[in-house]
Design an enzyme around this catalytic site. Sequence first.
Site, mmCIF file in Angstrom:
data_model
loop_
_atom_site.group_PDB
_atom_site.id
_atom_site.type_symbol
_atom_site.label_atom_id
_atom_site.label_comp_id
_atom_site.label_asym_id
_atom_site.label_seq_id
_atom_site.Cartn_x
_atom_site.Cartn_y
_atom_site.Cartn_z
ATOM 1 N N GLU A 254 4.627 8.819 -22.654
ATOM 2 C CA GLU A 254 5.845 8.683 -21.846
ATOM 3 C C GLU A 254 6.774 9.884 -21.959
ATOM 4 O O GLU A 254 7.803 9.920 -21.297
ATOM 5 C CB GLU A 254 6.613 7.422 -22.249
ATOM 6 C CG GLU A 254 6.047 6.139 -21.697
ATOM 7 C CD GLU A 254 6.097 6.049 -20.174
ATOM 8 O OE1 GLU A 254 6.769 6.885 -19.534
ATOM 9 O OE2 GLU A 254 5.437 5.155 -19.633
ATOM 10 N N SER B 26 8.483 5.313 -8.702
ATOM 11 C CA SER B 26 8.952 4.000 -8.256
ATOM 12 C C SER B 26 10.460 4.029 -8.008
ATOM 13 O O SER B 26 11.169 4.903 -8.517
ATOM 14 C CB SER B 26 8.627 2.949 -9.317
ATOM 15 O OG SER B 26 9.368 3.232 -10.491
ATOM 16 N N GLY C 185 1.505 7.790 -8.533
ATOM 17 C CA GLY C 185 0.319 7.391 -7.777
ATOM 18 C C GLY C 185 -0.494 8.583 -7.288
ATOM 19 O O GLY C 185 -1.720 8.580 -7.345
ATOM 20 N N SER D 153 2.552 1.567 5.223
ATOM 21 C CA SER D 153 1.622 0.853 4.339
ATOM 22 C C SER D 153 0.369 0.448 5.125
ATOM 23 O O SER D 153 -0.757 0.557 4.634
ATOM 24 C CB SER D 153 2.293 -0.385 3.738
ATOM 25 O OG SER D 153 2.853 -1.162 4.770
ATOM 26 N N CYS E 166 0.849 -1.189 0.000
ATOM 27 C CA CYS E 166 0.000 0.000 0.000
ATOM 28 C C CYS E 166 0.886 1.241 0.000
ATOM 29 O O CYS E 166 0.925 2.014 0.948
ATOM 30 C CB CYS E 166 -0.966 -0.026 1.190
ATOM 31 S SG CYS E 166 -2.253 1.231 1.007
ATOM 32 N N HIS F 56 3.591 -2.599 -13.891
ATOM 33 C CA HIS F 56 4.824 -2.396 -14.669
ATOM 34 C C HIS F 56 5.341 -3.790 -14.971
ATOM 35 O O HIS F 56 5.346 -4.658 -14.077
ATOM 36 C CB HIS F 56 5.829 -1.609 -13.825
ATOM 37 C CG HIS F 56 7.115 -1.278 -14.523
ATOM 38 N ND1 HIS F 56 7.191 -0.891 -15.845
ATOM 39 C CD2 HIS F 56 8.406 -1.267 -14.074
ATOM 40 C CE1 HIS F 56 8.451 -0.644 -16.169
ATOM 41 N NE2 HIS F 56 9.208 -0.873 -15.113
ATOM 42 N N SER G 170 7.396 35.722 -25.592
ATOM 43 C CA SER G 170 7.404 36.781 -26.606
ATOM 44 C C SER G 170 8.129 36.232 -27.842
ATOM 45 O O SER G 170 8.855 35.227 -27.744
ATOM 46 C CB SER G 170 8.169 37.998 -26.076
ATOM 47 O OG SER G 170 9.544 37.659 -25.943
ATOM 48 N N ASP H 169 8.372 2.782 -20.671
ATOM 49 C CA ASP H 169 8.265 3.354 -19.322
ATOM 50 C C ASP H 169 9.651 3.666 -18.761
ATOM 51 O O ASP H 169 9.889 4.763 -18.226
ATOM 52 C CB ASP H 169 7.545 2.365 -18.394
ATOM 53 C CG ASP H 169 7.236 2.975 -17.036
ATOM 54 O OD1 ASP H 169 6.289 3.766 -16.969
ATOM 55 O OD2 ASP H 169 7.954 2.683 -16.071
ATOM 56 N N ASP I 11 9.382 -2.950 -7.833
ATOM 57 C CA ASP I 11 9.842 -3.932 -8.826
ATOM 58 C C ASP I 11 10.925 -4.857 -8.264
ATOM 59 O O ASP I 11 10.955 -6.051 -8.547
ATOM 60 C CB ASP I 11 10.366 -3.203 -10.075
ATOM 61 C CG ASP I 11 9.270 -2.353 -10.687
ATOM 62 O OD1 ASP I 11 8.225 -2.908 -11.051
ATOM 63 O OD2 ASP I 11 9.439 -1.119 -10.754
HETATM 64 N N1 NDP Z 1 5.373 5.047 -8.170
HETATM 65 C C1 NDP Z 1 4.561 5.211 -9.180
HETATM 66 O O1 NDP Z 1 3.890 6.218 -9.247
HETATM 67 C C2 NDP Z 1 4.433 4.177 -10.244
HETATM 68 C C3 NDP Z 1 4.730 2.867 -9.984
HETATM 69 N N2 NDP Z 1 4.445 1.913 -10.916
HETATM 70 C C4 NDP Z 1 4.702 0.524 -10.595
HETATM 71 O O2 NDP Z 1 3.855 0.166 -9.486
HETATM 72 C C5 NDP Z 1 4.514 -0.812 -8.673
HETATM 73 C C6 NDP Z 1 4.555 -0.323 -7.238
HETATM 74 O O3 NDP Z 1 5.439 0.784 -7.173
HETATM 75 P P1 NDP Z 1 5.270 1.921 -6.074
HETATM 76 O O4 NDP Z 1 3.841 2.233 -5.882
HETATM 77 O O5 NDP Z 1 6.220 2.990 -6.453
HETATM 78 O O6 NDP Z 1 5.812 1.177 -4.780
HETATM 79 P P2 NDP Z 1 6.049 1.828 -3.336
HETATM 80 O O7 NDP Z 1 7.492 1.738 -3.079
HETATM 81 O O8 NDP Z 1 5.394 3.139 -3.202
HETATM 82 O O9 NDP Z 1 5.220 0.850 -2.399
HETATM 83 C C7 NDP Z 1 5.659 -0.335 -2.062
HETATM 84 C C8 NDP Z 1 4.681 -1.039 -1.107
HETATM 85 O O10 NDP Z 1 5.079 -2.389 -1.139
HETATM 86 C C9 NDP Z 1 5.391 -2.832 0.178
HETATM 87 N N3 NDP Z 1 6.589 -3.663 0.120
HETATM 88 C C10 NDP Z 1 7.865 -3.287 -0.021
HETATM 89 N N4 NDP Z 1 8.664 -4.345 -0.046
HETATM 90 C C11 NDP Z 1 7.873 -5.432 0.087
HETATM 91 C C12 NDP Z 1 8.115 -6.804 0.141
HETATM 92 N N5 NDP Z 1 9.326 -7.327 0.076
HETATM 93 N N6 NDP Z 1 7.043 -7.604 0.290
HETATM 94 C C13 NDP Z 1 5.803 -7.115 0.363
HETATM 95 N N7 NDP Z 1 5.518 -5.825 0.333
HETATM 96 C C14 NDP Z 1 6.541 -4.993 0.188
HETATM 97 C C15 NDP Z 1 5.611 -1.576 1.019
HETATM 98 O O11 NDP Z 1 5.079 -1.772 2.310
HETATM 99 P P3 NDP Z 1 5.899 -2.285 3.575
HETATM 100 O O12 NDP Z 1 7.340 -1.933 3.360
HETATM 101 O O13 NDP Z 1 5.296 -1.542 4.710
HETATM 102 O O14 NDP Z 1 5.652 -3.741 3.647
HETATM 103 C C16 NDP Z 1 4.765 -0.534 0.283
HETATM 104 O O15 NDP Z 1 3.482 -0.473 0.761
HETATM 105 C C17 NDP Z 1 5.880 -1.035 -9.308
HETATM 106 O O16 NDP Z 1 5.791 -2.126 -10.170
HETATM 107 C C18 NDP Z 1 6.114 0.246 -10.107
HETATM 108 O O17 NDP Z 1 6.995 0.100 -11.197
HETATM 109 C C19 NDP Z 1 3.842 2.205 -12.112
HETATM 110 C C20 NDP Z 1 3.517 3.500 -12.430
HETATM 111 C C21 NDP Z 1 3.891 4.575 -11.554
HETATM 112 C C1 LIG Z 2 7.729 8.434 -14.220
HETATM 113 C C2 LIG Z 2 7.974 7.322 -13.359
HETATM 114 C C3 LIG Z 2 7.039 6.155 -13.372
HETATM 115 O O1 LIG Z 2 7.194 5.346 -14.507
HETATM 116 C C4 LIG Z 2 5.650 6.688 -13.383
HETATM 117 C C5 LIG Z 2 5.196 7.510 -12.282
HETATM 118 O O2 LIG Z 2 4.959 6.530 -14.366
HETATM 119 C C6 LIG Z 2 7.383 5.332 -12.144
HETATM 120 O O3 LIG Z 2 7.899 4.236 -12.327
HETATM 121 O O4 LIG Z 2 7.191 5.822 -11.031
HETATM 122 MG MG MG Z 3 5.641 5.253 -15.760
HETATM 123 MG MG MG Z 4 8.036 3.430 -14.111
#
Ligand code: NDP
Ligand SMILES: CC[C@](O)(C(C)=O)C(=O)O
Ligand code: MG
Ligand code: MG
Length: 491
Positions: free
Chosen positions: A390, A415, A159, A79, A46, A133, A279, A218, A109
């Site tokens: 993108e 991310s 997000g 989270s 989360c 992703h 301008s 991406d 990731d």
């Molecule tokens: N950031 C963005 O805006 C974007 C992200 N994405 C994709 O979305 C996905 C999520 O990215 P993002 O939202 O940035 O992630 P975040 O780093 O914001 O969130 C990660 C969440 O995962 C939990 N987490 C971390 N490590 C583990 C683990 N080993 N096991 C279980 N839970 C875990 C964390 O909670 P806790 O540590 O408390 O367990 C946290 O809630 C990725 O694939 C990313 O590429 C795609 C588009 C944009």
């Molecule tokens: C621009 C970064 C991104 O791909 C996104 C927000 O779309 C990410 O991985 O966070």
């Molecule tokens: Mg992106």
């Molecule tokens: Mg990305």
Amino acid sequence: MSNNYFNTLPLREQLEQLGKCRFMSIDEFSDGVEALKGKKMVVIGCGAQGLAQGMNLRDSGCDVSYALREAAIAEKRQSWKNATENGFVVGTYEELIPTADVVLNLTPDKQHTPVVNAVMPLMKEGACLSYSHGFNIVEEGMKIRDDLTVIMVAPKCPGSEVRNEYVRGFGVPTLIAVHEDNDPKGEGLALAKAYAAGTGGHKAGVLMSSFIAEVKSDLMGEQTILCGMLQTGSLLCFDKMIEEGIDAGYASKLIQYGWETITEALKYGGVTNMLDRLSNPAKIKAFDLSEELKVIMRPLYNKHQDDIIDGTFSTVMMEDWANDDKNLLGWRAETAETAFEKTPAGDVEISEQEYFDNGILMVAMVKAGVELAFETMTAAGIIADSAYYESLHETPLIANTIARKKLYEMNATISDTAEYGCYLYNHACLPLLADFMKDIKTDVIGKGLELDDTGVDNARLIEVNAALRAHPVEAIGAELRGHMADMKKIV
Ligand SMILES: NC(=O)C1=CN([C@@H]2O[C@H](COP(=O)(O)OP(=O)(O)OC[C@H]3O[C@@H](n4cnc5c(N)ncnc54)[C@H](OP(=O)(O)O)[C@@H]3O)[C@@H](O)[C@H]2O)C=CC1
Ligand SMILES: CC[C@](O)(C(C)=O)C(=O)O
Ligand SMILES: [Mg+2]
Ligand SMILES: [Mg+2]
């Protein structure tokens, strides 16, 4: 690189997957979230995407809960707070995953392989696993149980903006895909469409794409124009203004809010509109600077795209993962210590127009970065629609994060993969632009041209206007923005 799925494919298949992209009509979403009705959606993690997508899906009528790792629940980590304070049911993997019809893997990731390995044995027969992703599938070659459907619903946006745009009544462009190796019941597309509709993505535009096209575009967007260029531009423009005696609070504010203001013009009318805000003499200056920047930076954009396509980038990043994120953490700490990050925005009034007039170099950097990213992606086989999202479309959404809390906020919101790529680009781009910056003065960053006579040569103006309008990102931009009639103004 041995597990890289993309690299195992024959060239013909690689090209076909890279070029997969169909803009979906809004009519294809007329069933809304119907395909998810009665289904239990369990989100793992989360964080940035997890919370935003979960809230949108719930507001759209879906049944959403969160599976967190035990330590996150026991220690009441962020989270856990994100999910519980927003009224969601939270449980362990063992409690929630076996009940899920759709599992949304929204962990970083880097964690996908251990997370998917832990979750897969708990998933019920025939359930669906979804990603936002495709890194794990494409770059790490993750194999998913044959009975599971595997989809991707990837918002082209941080997000925070996924949620903000939904609340504004709009959405963010989204790529959806079904992993061809995992669609045993043929229901992947229906689920992905309903999920995209639940997040509001269909209002901004959905592309039916592939895991491969999403990953390769991406990674390129985030490393270059979206985050890398904004970081490099912020640091260089701030340091130059300080060197030239501009008040530090003014310089800090011009940059912190400047990206958001100038790219808002980009969002509405593309590069043409952004330069039209200047301008005539300033427009010609910005154009010339951007042409110079494009020549200097093109090899860097090509290198990023080449390394992404052949897997070099993911291999190097995964080495850093294995090395306790030494580079990522070092670069993050370095960024926090920069003069721009440490200087608060001054209590000074800057009008919307002044951001353009005194930020000519910033306009030039955005134009150069958007065009280079678009050109490099399309030359690599990515379809123009995807390259537009993108490069041009997402730049304002990232700029919004800098307006909130500077580079810290941008890098915290995106991310970890994007953050790593952003620093990688910044590290290479800063020295690359050192000579170019030597000739920069306050007329293009900090003070504006301050001309008594704003006359220009007609022939040159016609030439510049024609070149701006003829760039291919402008044609696809006009077409795609035509589908965004409900987009809300924010500046
Ligand atoms: N950031 C963005 O805006 C974007 C992200 N994405 C994709 O979305 C996905 C999520 O990215 P993002 O939202 O940035 O992630 P975040 O780093 O914001 O969130 C990660 C969440 O995962 C939990 N987490 C971390 N490590 C583990 C683990 N080993 N096991 C279980 N839970 C875990 C964390 O909670 P806790 O540590 O408390 O367990 C946290 O809630 C990725 O694939 C990313 O590429 C795609 C588009 C944009
Ligand atoms: C621009 C970064 C991104 O791909 C996104 C927000 O779309 C990410 O991985 O966070
Ligand atoms: Mg992106
Ligand atoms: Mg990305």
